[in-house]
Each structure stands twice: as C-alpha cells, then as structure tokens.
Write an enzyme that holds these catalytic residues in place. Structure first.
Site: not given
Length: 173
Positions: A50, A99, A140-141, A144
């Site tokens: 992702g 990442l 999670h994404e 962000h």
C-alpha cells in the site's frame, strides 16, 4: 509511469510533509490517474502492499494498494477520497510496517472490520466492506492522509526507537 522517491521519517523535511493532512481531490482526471500509475509502480518497486500519495510528496487523498500474495496475479486497487463510514468495536492486532519507516515492524491494534466509500480509478463511487489484512491496510494508508504514521500508535519510547533505527540504518548504508 515513473518511480518516485518515497519520503521517510529519518529526513526532517520528509517527516514535515508526512505529518501534513492531505486534501480531497475534486475529480478523477488523467493527471490524477498518472499520479496513481506512478504510485503503483513506486509501490511495486519498493516493494510494498500500500502507498498513500503523501508518501511521494503529494498532499491529496489518494491510495494505491495490491494485496495479491506472491505468485498470484497482481490486483491493483485505487482509492480516491476514501472515507471510513463504519468501524467495528472488535479490534484486530497486526504487525505493521511502512515504506516511510523502513525495516521497522510493530503490532498495532485497529478495528477488525470497516466500511469504506471512495472513488475508483475511473472516478466511480464505490462502497465496500473491509476485513482482515484489507481492513488493516486501508486504515494504515488512510492514517497517512491525516498525517499519522503507524509508529504514532506506539508508545513514545517505541516510536523514538523506530526513528533512531531508521536513521542508523541509513547512516550504515
């Protein structure tokens, strides 16, 4: 398509961008699809499952994801202006990585199931249920997009250790 640089927590300028809140996009157009194509190529190259637009320095509410297992056909997904419309009270703990926080993994507890709404690659409105890894990854994404990293869900000590680990690994490389 182009591979973009992924912002990381060990760089102060990158971290300042990662902590910003992203904005909704007015429409899905060719320019946005170009960004999503670049993001997908970047995510595959990393490799990851992702990626949020802010991780490549774009402060727009866009996520790409592919949860296909190794050996399976790629199954890219695109989420524009995603919203969680419902979350279960039941929680699910999963060891997450990111990442933007390379080589750091830790358990984070999140709702086990969520309902989401978003625009897809074509700009069509979609509503969908997510559970297990899909639920973890989309939450999670989406964090962000709000300027929140998975390490922000950890204790201050664990968060500081995670950032130190990334900085140390970068110096050693």
């Amino acid at each position: 398509m182009a591979i973009r640089r992924i912002l990381t927590v060990d760089n102060a300028a990158d971290l300042a961008v990662l902590k910003q809140v992203s904005k909704d996009v007015p429409a899905v157009d060719d320019a946005l699809r170009g960004l999503m194509d670049d993001m997908l190529e970047t995510m595959y190259d990393a490799p990851g499952i992702g990626l949020a637009a802010v991780q490549v320095g774009e402060l727009v509410n866009v996520i790409v994801m592919d949860l296909a297992r190794e050996g399976e056909e790629p199954a890219p997904r695109y989420f524009v202006n995603p919203k969680i419309t419902w979350a279960s009270e039941e929680l699910f703990e999963y060891e997450e990585g990111c990442l933007s926080v390379p080589e750091v993994y830790d358990a984070v507890e999140r709702p086990a199931k969520v309902k989401i709404s978003y625009l897809n690659y074509q700009g069509e409105a979609v509503e969908e249920d997510a559970e297990e890894l899909f639920a973890v990854c989309i939450q999670h994404e989406m964090d962000h997009l709000k300027g929140v990293l998975f390490i922000d869900h950890l204790s201050r000590l664990k968060r500081d250790r995670a950032i130190s680990k990334v900085k140390k690994a970068r110096r050693a490389a």
